[in-house]
Design a protein around this motif. Sequence first.
Motif, mmCIF file in Angstrom:
data_model
loop_
_atom_site.group_PDB
_atom_site.id
_atom_site.type_symbol
_atom_site.label_atom_id
_atom_site.label_comp_id
_atom_site.label_asym_id
_atom_site.label_seq_id
_atom_site.Cartn_x
_atom_site.Cartn_y
_atom_site.Cartn_z
ATOM 1 N N MET A 1 0.795 -1.294 0.005
ATOM 2 C CA MET A 1 -0.012 0.029 -0.163
ATOM 3 C C MET A 1 0.825 1.076 0.017
ATOM 4 O O MET A 1 0.547 2.379 -0.690
ATOM 5 C CB MET A 1 -0.972 -0.016 1.151
ATOM 6 N N ARG B 1 -2.527 3.335 -6.516
ATOM 7 C CA ARG B 1 -3.146 2.456 -7.384
ATOM 8 C C ARG B 1 -4.572 2.490 -6.871
ATOM 9 O O ARG B 1 -4.895 2.608 -5.761
ATOM 10 C CB ARG B 1 -2.452 1.069 -7.097
ATOM 11 N N TRP C 1 -6.890 0.565 -5.486
ATOM 12 C CA TRP C 1 -7.040 -0.926 -4.656
ATOM 13 C C TRP C 1 -8.468 -1.067 -4.309
ATOM 14 O O TRP C 1 -9.270 -0.147 -3.925
ATOM 15 C CB TRP C 1 -6.114 -0.766 -3.366
ATOM 16 N N THR C 2 -8.715 -2.352 -4.283
ATOM 17 C CA THR C 2 -9.857 -2.725 -3.651
ATOM 18 C C THR C 2 -9.674 -3.717 -2.457
ATOM 19 O O THR C 2 -8.402 -4.277 -2.402
ATOM 20 C CB THR C 2 -10.728 -3.678 -4.743
ATOM 21 N N ASP D 1 -8.306 -6.985 -3.761
ATOM 22 C CA ASP D 1 -6.978 -6.901 -4.325
ATOM 23 C C ASP D 1 -6.068 -7.193 -2.977
ATOM 24 O O ASP D 1 -5.114 -7.952 -3.273
ATOM 25 C CB ASP D 1 -6.549 -5.601 -4.675
ATOM 26 N N LEU D 2 -6.289 -6.385 -2.114
ATOM 27 C CA LEU D 2 -5.402 -6.280 -0.879
ATOM 28 C C LEU D 2 -5.447 -7.560 -0.130
ATOM 29 O O LEU D 2 -4.562 -8.297 0.392
ATOM 30 C CB LEU D 2 -5.755 -5.350 0.148
#
Length: 321
Positions: free
Chosen positions: A217, A223, A225-226, A229-230
């Motif tokens: 992160m 980016r 991010w969702t 995704d993380l």
Amino acid sequence: MRDRPDDAESLNDILTLLNIHGAKPSRFEAGGCWALRFGAYRHVKVGALVSGSCRMAVDGVPPVWLREQDCYLLSGGRPYEVAGDETTPAADGHEVYARFPTWDVRYGTVPDAPDRTVLIGGSISFDAVTAELLLGSLPPIVKVPAGSPQARALRPMLRMLAEENATEPFGAGVMTARLTEIIFIQALRTYLDGEGVLPGWLGALRDPQISAVLRVMHREAARRWTVADLAAAAGMSRSSFAARFKAAVGLPPLDYLMHWRMRSAAEALRTGRRTVASVAAESGYASESAFSNAFKRVTGHPPAHYRDLPPAPAAEPEPHG
């Protein structure tokens, strides 16, 4: 932190963003029966016991005895007492320090007395926007025992600090401030290497999966991010990751990401004459207005206003650090 590379890089990210400022430390020398009480302070205090011993008691926390070559860190701004014994009533430390024109204080002793206690302490301050990253995760007091690897590594610097304070050669103010910052980082390392559960993102650095996600992160903050995704980056299911991240860090993943972006944006605005639009784009925002709204929620200021604010003052010398 057990020397994991991802932990070290995450901590480096945070220390860089904190904008650490050390103040020229004070030297306190006492003898006989003595005790001093100090009021609330800003951010963090650090120091080391050069000789003798003393009792340090932070309000609401069990007291800690410091021996020769021990170092310490105080956080949270609580009033505290420093004493040579457990029974002497405490005098007002601020009034005692006011009697001395310099930050070299002798209290109830004479130079080179054999039973003296000598303590060197300084203040550490951070940028107001980023201070909460650290201060909410630290206990009121951290002791760095003399026999620990961190304290042993500090011994040459403590000798240098004592010499700089005693002789005040050219540039002593800058030198001692930097040495004070090193003591702070070593005390922080000691806390991270200790046992037990740590709160906030300091504790999250010990969790291999959460720490790895924090590193990603930080490195790719722009980016889109969702949570899914993380979670994939952590090798966990979405629901398990979201719950574990919030429990460890104290914020949901995307809220933490937004706060990190805004802290990084604040640094970018402060360190260069950047346009708000360019910082917004670098932070992952296509809309300058959306960026401005998020920035104000975190910092309390619109980005254009924040950019023109005077920088946070560096730490000033204070009684006993």
